[in-house]
Scaffold this active site. Structure first.
Site, mmCIF file in Angstrom:
data_model
loop_
_atom_site.group_PDB
_atom_site.id
_atom_site.type_symbol
_atom_site.label_atom_id
_atom_site.label_comp_id
_atom_site.label_asym_id
_atom_site.label_seq_id
_atom_site.Cartn_x
_atom_site.Cartn_y
_atom_site.Cartn_z
ATOM 1 N N GLU A 1 3.712 -1.982 1.521
ATOM 2 C CA GLU A 1 4.196 -2.884 2.713
ATOM 3 C C GLU A 1 3.173 -3.937 3.170
ATOM 4 O O GLU A 1 1.987 -3.736 3.401
ATOM 5 C CB GLU A 1 4.425 -2.075 3.972
ATOM 6 C CG GLU A 1 5.709 -1.253 3.810
ATOM 7 C CD GLU A 1 6.148 -0.795 5.131
ATOM 8 O OE1 GLU A 1 5.686 -1.028 6.312
ATOM 9 O OE2 GLU A 1 6.821 0.280 5.257
ATOM 10 N N TYR B 1 -0.950 -4.704 7.650
ATOM 11 C CA TYR B 1 -0.371 -5.995 8.222
ATOM 12 C C TYR B 1 -1.605 -6.715 8.826
ATOM 13 O O TYR B 1 -1.505 -7.220 9.870
ATOM 14 C CB TYR B 1 0.556 -5.343 9.253
ATOM 15 C CG TYR B 1 1.810 -4.953 8.810
ATOM 16 C CD1 TYR B 1 2.968 -5.863 8.609
ATOM 17 C CD2 TYR B 1 1.902 -3.682 8.512
ATOM 18 C CE1 TYR B 1 4.071 -5.108 8.084
ATOM 19 C CE2 TYR B 1 2.943 -3.024 7.878
ATOM 20 C CZ TYR B 1 3.914 -4.048 7.839
ATOM 21 O OH TYR B 1 5.346 -3.433 7.146
ATOM 22 N N ASP C 1 11.130 2.120 13.541
ATOM 23 C CA ASP C 1 11.565 0.859 14.338
ATOM 24 C C ASP C 1 12.804 0.636 13.845
ATOM 25 O O ASP C 1 13.594 0.156 14.914
ATOM 26 C CB ASP C 1 10.678 -0.498 14.091
ATOM 27 C CG ASP C 1 10.738 -1.173 12.832
ATOM 28 O OD1 ASP C 1 11.071 -0.375 11.745
ATOM 29 O OD2 ASP C 1 10.258 -2.123 12.684
ATOM 30 N N GLU D 1 4.055 6.334 6.034
ATOM 31 C CA GLU D 1 3.007 6.324 7.169
ATOM 32 C C GLU D 1 2.833 7.758 8.062
ATOM 33 O O GLU D 1 2.988 7.790 9.154
ATOM 34 C CB GLU D 1 3.376 5.305 8.066
ATOM 35 C CG GLU D 1 3.466 3.979 7.321
ATOM 36 C CD GLU D 1 3.250 2.637 8.242
ATOM 37 O OE1 GLU D 1 3.795 2.856 9.447
ATOM 38 O OE2 GLU D 1 3.079 1.411 7.617
HETATM 39 C C1 GCB Z 1 5.445 -0.259 9.155
HETATM 40 C C2 GCB Z 1 6.717 0.566 8.795
HETATM 41 C C3 GCB Z 1 8.027 -0.274 8.874
HETATM 42 C C4 GCB Z 1 7.907 -1.134 9.943
HETATM 43 C C5 GCB Z 1 6.972 -2.137 9.620
HETATM 44 C C6 GCB Z 1 6.869 -3.063 10.840
HETATM 45 O O1 GCB Z 1 4.229 0.039 8.996
HETATM 46 O O2 GCB Z 1 6.288 1.345 7.589
HETATM 47 O O3 GCB Z 1 8.996 1.091 8.984
HETATM 48 O O4 GCB Z 1 9.410 -1.788 9.983
HETATM 49 O O5 GCB Z 1 5.443 -1.335 9.523
HETATM 50 O O6 GCB Z 1 7.659 -4.280 10.624
HETATM 51 O O7 GCB Z 1 6.155 -2.791 11.834
#
Ligand code: GCB
Length: 578
Positions: free
Chosen positions: A485, A449, A154, A394
């Site tokens: 993360e 997430y 991203d 990832e």
């Molecule tokens: C992820 C990625 C990271 C993104 C993040 C997001 O899993 O590793 O590079 O910026 O999610 O905020 O979606």
């Protein structure tokens, strides 16, 4: 690969500043009125979208005068980073080229230049990402004939010369590499490579500049060594002499190991608190900036962060040196982000393609990835702050072919550096049940997430899912586990009394939910929030002027969650929150 330094036998000239800049021309004199700052990504410097969105080569050029005292010396030109491919020309001669946007390269230009005289230095830089670059990407041509770059991460594909460019001198016979390995009893082993065989000797100076050991057989013994510790850095200098050349390599005495489900630094349990970061600031893009460097480390100290991951590429060497000097722990990552075609098809609805196949990411990609690992370790092996290598972010570790792809890369990393643990950061699609590679690595680094991309706004369900997911990994692998993360996009200034995504309260509640789960899992060894600060993202993806998961805004102001993290992390000193 040695960082250029001034030593009694070496001189160093910075070529940073304003360079002539053009989208084409070169290596002859550029016909342009544009100037670009070095170090800086070029994208945000200009108002012209044709520059910002340009796909392909650009040119940087300047005059350089070789110092008149350098007659008889070897003269090197060193580029700290050309993102993603660079070619260096002295006048009209191509002297060096390099693929890989976040690691340095250099050229011995002695035969093309003369002490006291000027030459025209041109560097062309290409920003294209393909299925054989790390990170990967794809170039398509639109119906109206424009070349467009897409990629599988991203963050914005900033390009150019984001780090310093140097001219430096060495004696004719010179040191080309130094590797330092340490043990807690004060035994220091060093290996030195030279351009030609010459006698080599070394001595160690402590932080006060006092000689504490010397030898010429590759082994040094320091009595009562002061260890490099997280939060309490201590550096020695290894001064190597080879013929007429002297090179000074700072190092710290410390070990980093995994034992059972623990992560040990100097034999003591260490709990990671901190962030995934980015090199990202307004106007400079990924350009290294010492003011932001100092300020970011101040903010990490303020909030109680003891560590960070160089997501998703090797950072400027100045950053690692700063971490070395200030006792901040680093997980050092390659630029292998986006080896995952399922995420892309999930986002775009495109029919899924296998990630690992001769038509997608095959042998040539893996060789580029291997080279990225070689260059990362070669550059960063002597940094005490670096305690673990992260070789991918990832990847599709749940897909067919993942094991065949990764097994040789893990082996390579361990061969290059047997002293540090190795990890990768696991994507949500990779579960304890379907992941094919986790057993090859030392630490389970998990990106999740729940409550953001999954069960958005429902932190109660998120908590259950997260705990089940993490416990599954612990049970299956019996390895230390950390959250590499977790985060929620947050618009500064947006508030709510309910669990409303995008508000400052929601980010804080989301993090607190994660922390409850971590604290219930004894095998947990750390937490890296995504992200330290808001950062710019790719043009045309579904973000509002960037990724807003920062705990700090892009201009480094704290959101509400920053205060909550500060409360949780301050005073832990590497111990697990209780
Ligand atoms: C992820 C990625 C990271 C993104 C993040 C997001 O899993 O590793 O590079 O910026 O999610 O905020 O979606």
């Amino acid at each position: 690969m040695l960082k250029p330094r001034t030593t009694p036998s070496r001189e160093l000239v910075s070529l940073d500043g304003l360079w002539r800049f053009a989208l084409d021309g070169g290596p002859g004199p550029l016909d342009t009125t544009l100037e670009a700052a070095v170090p800086a990504s070029y994208n945000d410097l200009f108002t012209d979208p044709a520059i910002r969105d340009h796909v392909g080569w650009v040119w940087y050029q300047r005059q350089v005068r070789v110092p008149r005292g350098w007659a008889g010396e070897r003269v090197f030109l060193r580029v700290d980073a050309a993102t993603h491919e660079g070619r260096v020309y002295v006048d009209d001669v191509l002297v060096s080229s390099h693929v890989g946007g976040y690691t340095p390269f250099e050229a011995d230009i002695s035969e093309y230049v003369r002490a006291g005289e000027e030459f025209r230095l041109s560097i062309s830089v290409n920003n294209e990402l393909t299925d054989v670059t790390i990170p990967p990407g794809r170039i398509t041509v639109t119906a109206d004939g424009r070349r467009k770059q897409t990629y599988l991460h991203d963050f914005y594909n900033y390009a150019g010369l984001p780090r310093s460019v140097w001219l430096y001198s060495t004696p004719a016979v010179h040191i080309t590499d130094v590797t330092v390995t340490t043990a807690l009893d004060g035994t220091v082993t060093y290996e030195v490579e030279t351009s030609e065989p010459v006698p080599v000797s070394a001595r160690v100076l402590d932080a006060a500049g006092t000689e504490v050991a010397s030898s010429s057989d590759g082994v040094l013994r320091i009595d009562n060594p002061t260890l490099w510790r997280p939060g309490a850095a201590y550096l020695y200098d290894l001064e190597v002499t080879a013929g007429d050349d002297v090179y000074v390599q700072p190092f710290g005495i410390r070990t980093a190991k995994v034992r059972g489900t623990e992560f040990l630094i100097n034999g003591e349990q260490f709990y990671f608190t901190g962030f995934g970061k980015h090199e990202d600031t307004p106007v400079r893009g990924k350009g290294h900036d010492d003011a932001y460097l100092v300020h970011d480390f101040q903010l990490m100290d303020w909030i109680g962060a003891n560590s960070f991951r160089t997501s998703h590429y090797p950072y400027a060497e100045e950053v690692l040196e700063f971490a070395d000097r200030h006792g901040i722990v680093v997980i050092d990552e390659t630029a292998a982000v986006g080896l995952n075609l399922a995420i892309h098809s999930g986002l775009t609805g495109a029919p899924p393609r296998p990630t690992f196949s001769p038509e997608t990411f095959g042998d040539a990609t893996r060789e580029a990835h291997a080279q990225a690992i070689r260059e990362l370790v070669a550059r960063d092996k002597n940094h005490p702050s670096v305690v673990m290598w992260c070789i991918a972010n990832e990847p599709a570790s749940n897909e067919d072919g993942a094991r065949e792809y990764f097994e040789p890369l893990v082996e390579l990393t361990r061969k290059l550096d047997p002293t540090r643990p190795v990890c990768y950061a696991a994507v949500i699609f990779a579960t304890a049940e379907n992941d094919r590679i986790a057993d090859l690595f030392d630490v389970l680094c998990i990106n999740r997430y729940y409550g953001w991309y999954v069960t958005t706004g429902d932190l109660v369900t998120a908590e259950t899912y997260l705990e089940m997911d993490l416990r599954g990994w612990v049970k299956r692998y019996g390895k230390p586990i950390m959250m590499s993360e977790y985060g929620a996009d947050t618009m500064p200034g947006l508030h709510s009394v309910w669990d409303t995504p995008w508000t400052e309260e929601y980010q804080a509640a989301y993090l607190a939910m994660n922390h409850r789960v971590f604290d219930r899992i004894p095998e947990f060894i750390g937490e890296h929030v995504w992200n330290f600060a808001d950062f710019q993202t790719a043009h045309g993806i579904h973000r509002v002027d960037g990724n807003k998961k920062g705990v700090f805004t892009r201009d480094r102001r704290p959101k509400t969650a920053a205060h909550a993290l500060r409360e949780r992390w301050t005073g832990l000193n590497g111990r697990k929150p209780s």
